[in-house]
Design an enzyme around this catalytic site. Structure first.
Site, mmCIF file in Angstrom:
data_model
loop_
_atom_site.group_PDB
_atom_site.id
_atom_site.type_symbol
_atom_site.label_atom_id
_atom_site.label_comp_id
_atom_site.label_asym_id
_atom_site.label_seq_id
_atom_site.Cartn_x
_atom_site.Cartn_y
_atom_site.Cartn_z
ATOM 1 N N LYS A 20 0.832 -1.215 0.000
ATOM 2 C CA LYS A 20 0.000 0.000 0.000
ATOM 3 C C LYS A 20 0.867 1.266 0.000
ATOM 4 C CE LYS A 20 -2.458 -0.947 3.776
ATOM 5 N NZ LYS A 20 -1.903 -2.264 4.196
ATOM 6 N N ARG B 68 -10.298 0.231 7.906
ATOM 7 C CA ARG B 68 -9.868 -1.132 8.206
ATOM 8 C C ARG B 68 -10.989 -1.969 8.804
ATOM 9 N NH1 ARG B 68 -4.065 0.292 8.657
ATOM 10 N NH2 ARG B 68 -2.828 -1.602 8.804
ATOM 11 N N ARG C 86 11.100 -6.363 5.639
ATOM 12 C CA ARG C 86 10.939 -4.941 5.940
ATOM 13 C C ARG C 86 11.370 -4.647 7.374
ATOM 14 N NH1 ARG C 86 5.055 -2.190 5.540
ATOM 15 N NH2 ARG C 86 4.824 -2.906 7.662
ATOM 16 N N ARG D 110 10.302 -0.806 12.756
ATOM 17 C CA ARG D 110 8.933 -0.717 13.272
ATOM 18 C C ARG D 110 8.708 -1.745 14.370
ATOM 19 N NH1 ARG D 110 4.377 0.201 8.662
ATOM 20 N NH2 ARG D 110 3.250 -1.068 10.179
ATOM 21 N N ARG E 175 -1.267 -9.357 13.209
ATOM 22 C CA ARG E 175 -1.809 -8.358 12.268
ATOM 23 C C ARG E 175 -2.509 -9.040 11.102
ATOM 24 N NH1 ARG E 175 3.467 -5.528 11.015
ATOM 25 N NH2 ARG E 175 2.325 -4.150 9.628
HETATM 26 P P1 AMP Z 1 -0.047 0.476 8.907
HETATM 27 O O1 AMP Z 1 1.119 1.399 8.851
HETATM 28 O O2 AMP Z 1 -1.175 0.901 7.990
HETATM 29 O O3 AMP Z 1 0.344 -0.976 8.703
HETATM 30 O O4 AMP Z 1 -0.656 0.570 10.393
HETATM 31 C C1 AMP Z 1 0.108 0.174 11.526
HETATM 32 C C2 AMP Z 1 -0.805 -0.006 12.722
HETATM 33 O O5 AMP Z 1 -1.478 1.232 13.013
HETATM 34 C C3 AMP Z 1 -1.918 -1.022 12.552
HETATM 35 O O6 AMP Z 1 -1.480 -2.353 12.798
HETATM 36 C C4 AMP Z 1 -2.917 -0.529 13.597
HETATM 37 O O7 AMP Z 1 -2.496 -0.873 14.904
HETATM 38 C C5 AMP Z 1 -2.807 0.985 13.474
HETATM 39 N N1 AMP Z 1 -3.756 1.514 12.472
HETATM 40 C C6 AMP Z 1 -3.449 2.126 11.287
HETATM 41 N N2 AMP Z 1 -4.557 2.469 10.616
HETATM 42 C C7 AMP Z 1 -5.606 2.063 11.372
HETATM 43 C C8 AMP Z 1 -7.021 2.092 11.208
HETATM 44 N N3 AMP Z 1 -7.606 2.610 10.099
HETATM 45 N N4 AMP Z 1 -7.789 1.581 12.204
HETATM 46 C C9 AMP Z 1 -7.227 1.060 13.313
HETATM 47 N N5 AMP Z 1 -5.917 0.962 13.525
HETATM 48 C C10 AMP Z 1 -5.092 1.462 12.570
#
Ligand code: AMP
Length: 193
Positions: free
Chosen positions: A14, A90, A129, A135, A146
């Site tokens: 993404k 999400r 990654r 991270r 996840r």
């Molecule tokens: P990402 O960078 O998109 O993989 O997001 C990393 C983490 O941020 C996720 O595993 C969630 O814990 C939190 N997060 C990001 N976007 C959302 C969302 N739309 N709703 C809930 N948690 C989120």
């Protein structure tokens, strides 16, 4: 306003493909993961709350996440021309809230780019990654959580957006350019319409 949701499991590409979308379509990019990581880095109250969920591989509660998104939309004038939503929605309640928020602005989700990649490939990519990203959630235990969260809470959105008539399934395997070629082929007819 031309609004795109870039949708897929963690590790589906993404973030990478959002960069290509920004370069080609010039839209405003909102990555909710980046917004949360920025809060964590700055040590804000929200960052402290988000940190606990992210480390556990869990989602931030919907109500909080929706209010964060509304605030980002309202405080960035550039978002008016159109947005790439990356990592949001999400859950089904988040998708419904997004629909309402956009309707209030006379807009819709024009397309959902669904990057489809199988779990074995996702795990492989996320472990790689993790060696570079630093991270807190790119380790095997959290990656598996996840992916569970993705399959249970996020993947039902695929059917939701198929029902809305805007889901574009994109095979998310191959070179970055090949995958972007597929995305552009799906979006160009809508963007130029
Ligand atoms: P990402 O960078 O998109 O993989 O997001 C990393 C983490 O941020 C996720 O595993 C969630 O814990 C939190 N997060 C990001 N976007 C959302 C969302 N739309 N709703 C809930 N948690 C989120």
């Amino acid at each position: 306003m031309f609004n795109i949701v870039i949708f897929g499991a963690p590790g589906s590409g993404k973030g990478t493909q959002s960069e290509n979308l920004i370069a080609k379509y010039g839209l405003f990019h909102i990555s909710t993961g980046d917004v949360l990581r920025d809060h964590i880095k700055r040590g804000t109250e929200l960052g402290k709350i988000a940190d606990g969920y992210i480390k556990q591989g869990q989602l931030i509660p919907d109500e909080l996440m929706v209010s964060i998104l509304a605030q980002v939309l309202d405080s960035n004038a550039e978002a008016k021309k159109g947005v790439i939503f990356d990592g949001f929605p999400r859950t089904i309640p988040q998708a419904k809230a997004l629909k309402t928020m956009l309707a209030e602005r006379g807009a819709v989700v024009n397309a959902v780019v669904g990057l489809e990649v199988d779990d074995a490939e996702l795990i492989d990519r996320l472990i790689k990654r993790g060696k570079e990203s630093g991270r807190s959630d790119d380790n095997l235990e959290t990656i598996k959580k996840r992916l569970d969260v993705y399959h249970n809470q996020t993947s039902p959105l695929r059917d939701f957006y198929i029902g809305e008539g805007c889901y574009k399934a994109i095979e998310g395997v191959g070179s970055i350019d090949e995958i972007f070629g597929r995305i552009a082929a799906a979006l160009d007819p809508l963007y130029n319409a």
